[in-house]
Write an enzyme that holds these catalytic residues in place. Sequence first.
Site, short mmCIF file in Angstrom:
data_model
loop_
_atom_site.label_atom_id
_atom_site.label_comp_id
_atom_site.label_asym_id
_atom_site.label_seq_id
_atom_site.Cartn_x
_atom_site.Cartn_y
_atom_site.Cartn_z
N ASN A 87 75.23 55.23 27.98
CA ASN A 87 74.52 53.99 28.29
C ASN A 87 73.21 54.01 27.52
O ASN A 87 72.49 55.02 27.53
CB ASN A 87 74.23 53.91 29.80
N HIS A 100 72.01 61.12 26.82
CA HIS A 100 73.03 61.95 27.46
C HIS A 100 74.37 61.25 27.38
O HIS A 100 74.46 60.02 27.33
CB HIS A 100 72.66 62.25 28.92
P1 DGP Z 1 72.56 56.78 33.11
O1 DGP Z 1 72.59 55.74 34.17
O2 DGP Z 1 73.60 56.60 32.02
O3 DGP Z 1 71.15 56.95 32.55
O4 DGP Z 1 72.95 58.13 33.83
C1 DGP Z 1 72.05 58.92 34.55
C2 DGP Z 1 72.86 59.83 35.42
O5 DGP Z 1 72.02 60.88 35.86
C3 DGP Z 1 73.42 59.18 36.67
O6 DGP Z 1 74.85 59.18 36.62
C4 DGP Z 1 72.94 60.04 37.82
C5 DGP Z 1 72.43 61.27 37.14
N1 DGP Z 1 71.27 61.86 37.76
C6 DGP Z 1 70.09 61.24 38.04
N2 DGP Z 1 69.22 62.10 38.60
C7 DGP Z 1 69.86 63.31 38.64
C8 DGP Z 1 69.47 64.60 39.11
O7 DGP Z 1 68.35 64.85 39.58
N3 DGP Z 1 70.41 65.59 39.00
C9 DGP Z 1 71.65 65.36 38.48
N4 DGP Z 1 72.50 66.39 38.43
N5 DGP Z 1 72.05 64.16 38.03
C10 DGP Z 1 71.16 63.15 38.12
#
Ligand code: DGP
Length: 114
Positions: A87, A100
Site C-alpha cells: 500500500n 513494507h
Molecule cells: P499498511 O496499512 O499497508 O501501512 O500496513 C501496516 C500494517 O502494520 C497493518 O497491517 C498492521 C501492522 N501493524 C501496525 N502496527 C503494528 C505493530 O505494532 N506490530 C505489528 N506486528 N504490526 C503492526
Amino acid sequence: MKNNCLFCAIIAGEIPSTKVYEDENVFAFRDINPQAPVHVLVLPKKHIACADEIDAGNAALVGNCFEAIAKIARAEGLKSGYRVINNCGEDGGQSVMHLHFHLIGGRKLGEKII
Ligand code: DGP
C-alpha cells in the site's frame, strides 16, 4: 533509523514483534492484525517511507525484500501460492510510513482488486 517511525523502532527491538526473518538489509515480522494464517510484513531496514521513494540508489533493497519473501514463503510452507501487497500513500491505504510488503497466504485468497 527515523525518529517516531514505528517500524524503525520494531527493527531496533525497542518495540516487540514476532520476527520471522532478518538479514543485513531486511527485517520481517508477523502482522499484528493478520488477514490470513500467514501474514508477514517484509521491509528494508533502511527507512524508506513508501514505494514512491524508491529510486536507483535504493532499489536493490526492494530486490532484497523479494528474495526474503521467497525464503519466508518456503519456510512458512506456502507451496500453493501467496499474495504480496504494497500500500502506498494515503490513497493507497498505507498506515505506517515505512516501506513494507505484506506477504499473505496459508489459505485460498479471495477478492482481488486486479
Ligand atoms: P499498511 O496499512 O499497508 O501501512 O500496513 C501496516 C500494517 O502494520 C497493518 O497491517 C498492521 C501492522 N501493524 C501496525 N502496527 C503494528 C505493530 O505494532 N506490530 C505489528 N506486528 N504490526 C503492526
